[in-house]
Design an enzyme around this catalytic site. Structure first.
Site, mmCIF file in Angstrom:
data_model
loop_
_atom_site.group_PDB
_atom_site.id
_atom_site.type_symbol
_atom_site.label_atom_id
_atom_site.label_comp_id
_atom_site.label_asym_id
_atom_site.label_seq_id
_atom_site.Cartn_x
_atom_site.Cartn_y
_atom_site.Cartn_z
ATOM 1 N N GLU A 128 44.831 42.641 40.958
ATOM 2 C CA GLU A 128 45.858 41.653 40.613
ATOM 3 C C GLU A 128 45.308 40.490 39.784
ATOM 4 O OE1 GLU A 128 48.372 40.458 43.843
ATOM 5 O OE2 GLU A 128 48.884 42.511 44.388
ATOM 6 N N GLU A 240 49.109 49.265 47.013
ATOM 7 C CA GLU A 240 49.622 48.418 48.096
ATOM 8 C C GLU A 240 51.138 48.497 48.125
ATOM 9 O OE1 GLU A 240 48.509 44.290 48.375
ATOM 10 O OE2 GLU A 240 46.454 44.700 47.693
#
Length: 318
Positions: A128, A240
């Protein structure tokens, strides 16, 4: 109602019976205590022996054992429990940290050999990081990130480091939010540089949408398929996703055990039967006790080692 991943399966090469099924594992507990080999072994064994389903893969975020500056002790734990690994290298702390992460990756190969490398599914360079450089990431105050062109350089550095080792040829990729990957004017160069795309997507947090549990699986597949549409032929893995058992209501998304079970049943089961490598978030929230009011995603409740009886039904239809 189940929402089938029609576009995703139509445009991806998948291995229907061999999808990786795992969890995400941090390197520390909530109080900052660094996990040791026995802690990772307890977690990996609990995941393998969960009532209703067996999870045999681990996604990591770093290669460094924080208390010794050696190779993360999840590696020998994975060898002892035969847990496959999606390795992670932390990249948002700057070039010096990346150099250390890469060196520890090479050290792991030298220290553990093919007992380690045979378990590696892939190597994620960062997590991220690009999201944290976007307008949304900056507004969310999530910390420093890494620009796409810098990540491309880091990916090249990893490829160079593993060339000629037993990790040579393992997929090297990057993990980011679904809406980061779909920002193609920003990330096209990064997409071209990776072997796989790791997607983090949480309908629970998508508060600008009608994100009740009734719509959650559909929202996820819409997000996922938007990434598939711009994947440049690269496989898309789910690194995720999950639904919290406790936490604040986010627009229409209510955090409770019943909704977490429904999300798992309507999404998780379809991901794996559809042949999509997926690491669920998460086996257990940081120990020893998660404070009241926090967002809690753990499939299992508190306890060391993590209990093997989950909070909700993890079985999938035959």
């Amino acid at each position: 109602m189940r929402f089938a991943p029609i576009l995703a399966l139509a445009t991806q090469a998948v291995t229907t019976l061999a999808a990786v099924k795992g969890f995400n594992y941090g390197a520390t507990f909530s109080d900052g205590t660094i996990k040791k080999q026995n802690n990772f072994e307890d977690e990996f064994n609990s995941a393998k022996n969960l009532v209703g389903n067996s999870f045999t893969s681990a996604r990591l975020y770093t290669m460094i054992q924080g208390d010794t500056n050696g190779v993360i002790e999840a590696i020998p734990a994975a060898i002892n429990t035969q847990t496959s690994l999606l390795l992670g290298l932390w990249t948002s702390a700057g070039a010096d940290t990346v150099n250390s992460e890469v060196q520890h990756l090479v050290d792991a190969v030298n220290q553990y050999g093919t007992a380690f490398t045979d378990l590696v599914i892939g190597i994620s360079v960062g997590s991220e990081d690009v999201y944290r450089t976007t307008e949304l990431g900056i507004a969310s105050n999530v910390g420093p990130g890494v620009l796409p062109n810098t990540l491309v350089d880091y990916i090249g550095q990893v490829r160079s480091a593993i060339s000629g080792t037993a990790l040579n040829g393992k997929p090297v990729g990057h993990v980011d939010t679904y809406n980061t990957w779909t920002n193609t004017t920003y990330t096209a160069e990064l997409t071209a540089a990776v072997d796989f795309i790791g997607v983090d997507a949480y309908p629970y947090y998508e508060s600008t949408k009608a994100n009740s549990i009734d719509n959650a699986a559909r929202i996820f597949w819409e997000d996922f398929n938007e990434v598939v549409a711009v994947d440049q032929g690269k496989p898309v893995w789910v690194t995720e996703t999950g639904w919290p058992v406790q936490g604040p209501t986010m627009n229409q998304a209510v955090a409770n055990v019943a909704n977490a079970e429904r999300y798992f049943q309507e999404l998780g089961c379809d991901l794996w039967t559809g042949g999509i490598n997926t690491w669920w978030f998460t086996l257990q929230d940081d120990q020893p006790v998660v404070p009241a009011g926090n967002v809690v995603f753990g499939v299992t409740g508190p306890g060391l080692p993590p209990p093997t009886t989950p909070r909700y039904d993890l079985s999938c239809p035959a």
